[in-house]
Design an enzyme around this catalytic site. Sequence first.
Site, PDB file in Angstrom:
ATOM      1  N   LYS A 178       4.860 -11.246   3.737  1.00 54.00           N
ATOM      2  CA  LYS A 178       3.459 -11.534   3.456  1.00 54.00           C
ATOM      3  C   LYS A 178       3.287 -11.650   1.950  1.00 54.00           C
ATOM      4  O   LYS A 178       3.905 -10.891   1.200  1.00 54.00           O
ATOM      5  CB  LYS A 178       2.551 -10.415   4.000  1.00 54.00           C
ATOM      6  CG  LYS A 178       1.064 -10.589   3.639  1.00 54.00           C
ATOM      7  CD  LYS A 178       0.184  -9.648   4.411  1.00 54.00           C
ATOM      8  CE  LYS A 178       0.015  -8.291   3.816  1.00 54.00           C
ATOM      9  NZ  LYS A 178      -0.521  -8.244   2.434  1.00 54.00           N
ATOM     10  N   SER A 202       0.848  -1.196   0.000  1.00 56.50           N
ATOM     11  CA  SER A 202       0.000   0.000   0.000  1.00 56.50           C
ATOM     12  C   SER A 202       0.886   1.248   0.000  1.00 56.50           C
ATOM     13  O   SER A 202       0.388   2.355  -0.218  1.00 56.50           O
ATOM     14  CB  SER A 202      -0.941  -0.002   1.208  1.00 56.50           C
ATOM     15  OG  SER A 202      -0.232  -0.276   2.402  1.00 56.50           O
ATOM     16  N   GLU A 251      -9.173  -9.870   3.996  1.00 52.97           N
ATOM     17  CA  GLU A 251      -9.539  -8.498   3.585  1.00 52.97           C
ATOM     18  C   GLU A 251     -10.880  -8.494   2.869  1.00 52.97           C
ATOM     19  O   GLU A 251     -11.114  -9.269   1.933  1.00 52.97           O
ATOM     20  CB  GLU A 251      -8.449  -7.911   2.669  1.00 52.97           C
ATOM     21  CG  GLU A 251      -8.794  -6.490   2.226  1.00 52.97           C
ATOM     22  CD  GLU A 251      -7.621  -5.679   1.696  1.00 52.97           C
ATOM     23  OE1 GLU A 251      -6.471  -6.165   1.735  1.00 52.97           O
ATOM     24  OE2 GLU A 251      -7.869  -4.543   1.245  1.00 52.97           O
TER      25      GLU A 251
HETATM   26  O1  KIV Z   1      -0.363  -3.448   1.699  1.00 55.71           O
HETATM   27  C1  KIV Z   1      -1.144  -3.367   2.639  1.00 55.71           C
HETATM   28  O2  KIV Z   1      -1.293  -2.316   3.288  1.00 55.71           O
HETATM   29  C2  KIV Z   1      -1.918  -4.552   2.990  1.00 55.71           C
HETATM   30  C3  KIV Z   1      -3.000  -4.363   4.004  1.00 55.71           C
HETATM   31  C4  KIV Z   1      -4.215  -3.887   3.305  1.00 55.71           C
HETATM   32  C5  KIV Z   1      -3.250  -5.605   4.780  1.00 55.71           C
HETATM   33  O3  KIV Z   1      -1.719  -5.593   2.460  1.00 55.71           O
END
Ligand code: KIV
Length: 271
Positions: A119, A51, A187
């Site tokens: 992640k 993000s 999400e």
């Molecule tokens: O990139 C991000 O901020 C995310 C969140 C929405 C969990 O993956």
Amino acid sequence: MADTPVRRVRTRHFQAAKANGTKITALTSYDALTAQIFDEAGIDFLLVGDSAGNAVLGYDTTVPVTVDELIPLARAVASSVRRALVVADLPFGSYEVSPEEALHSSFRFMKETGVHAVKLEGGVRSAPQIRRVVDAGIPVMGHVGFTPQSEHGLGGHVVQGRGDAVEKVVADAHAVEEAGAFAVVLEMVPESVARRITQELSIPTIGIGAGNVTDGQILVWTDFAGLGGGRMPRFVRQYANLRQTLADAATAYREDVASGAFPGPEHTFED
Ligand code: KIV
């Protein structure tokens, strides 16, 4: 989990939090100063999310974000926390081709930034990647439901797991757990789906737009602090209005410079 007497949050504390029913708190962070502030506030894990594409790099989506762009941000966050576990997102195009590609990208984050985990998005389709990275000793957090890197494929920001699609999201979450992930982000899924997944999985679920039934919550920091402006997603609660605060400060500064009120004698060096 903030009261748990640990020096550093580890993945095993996630498991303990789920077992105890202690909620896990998380925010995104992309820089040293917010990382320090959120860490001192007792936030359990910080996500150097892709993000950053929207929040830092000026892109419309997370799709263009690269490993090279995220590495300096991840390094800044990881080197600024004392307690929080730091997770880095594997950006779009850095892990999908093969488990080896996923491992190579994960190695870069682990060796070049000091983060504690990575992640990656996707359930069944990403399970071989998760398995390969976990087998190399790197903790992996999964991410299912709405996966922003696939927003074009998913037809925009659309709630996932409604109607016939329930079983797909549930299967994705199970695939992430079976592949060895230590936690999974859910999400934009209906609360009923999040509840079922949270009950069925032994790893903690971290919700964003998944209601109040998950084992933890995460928000994008520029959303929760009201820095971003524009229309907020329904699942965001704004805890501050930093955009207004900064705009007011910038206006006051401009006016003081224009009028000669700043700098004052107290800001000025003598001979
Ligand atoms: O990139 C991000 O901020 C995310 C969140 C929405 C969990 O993956």
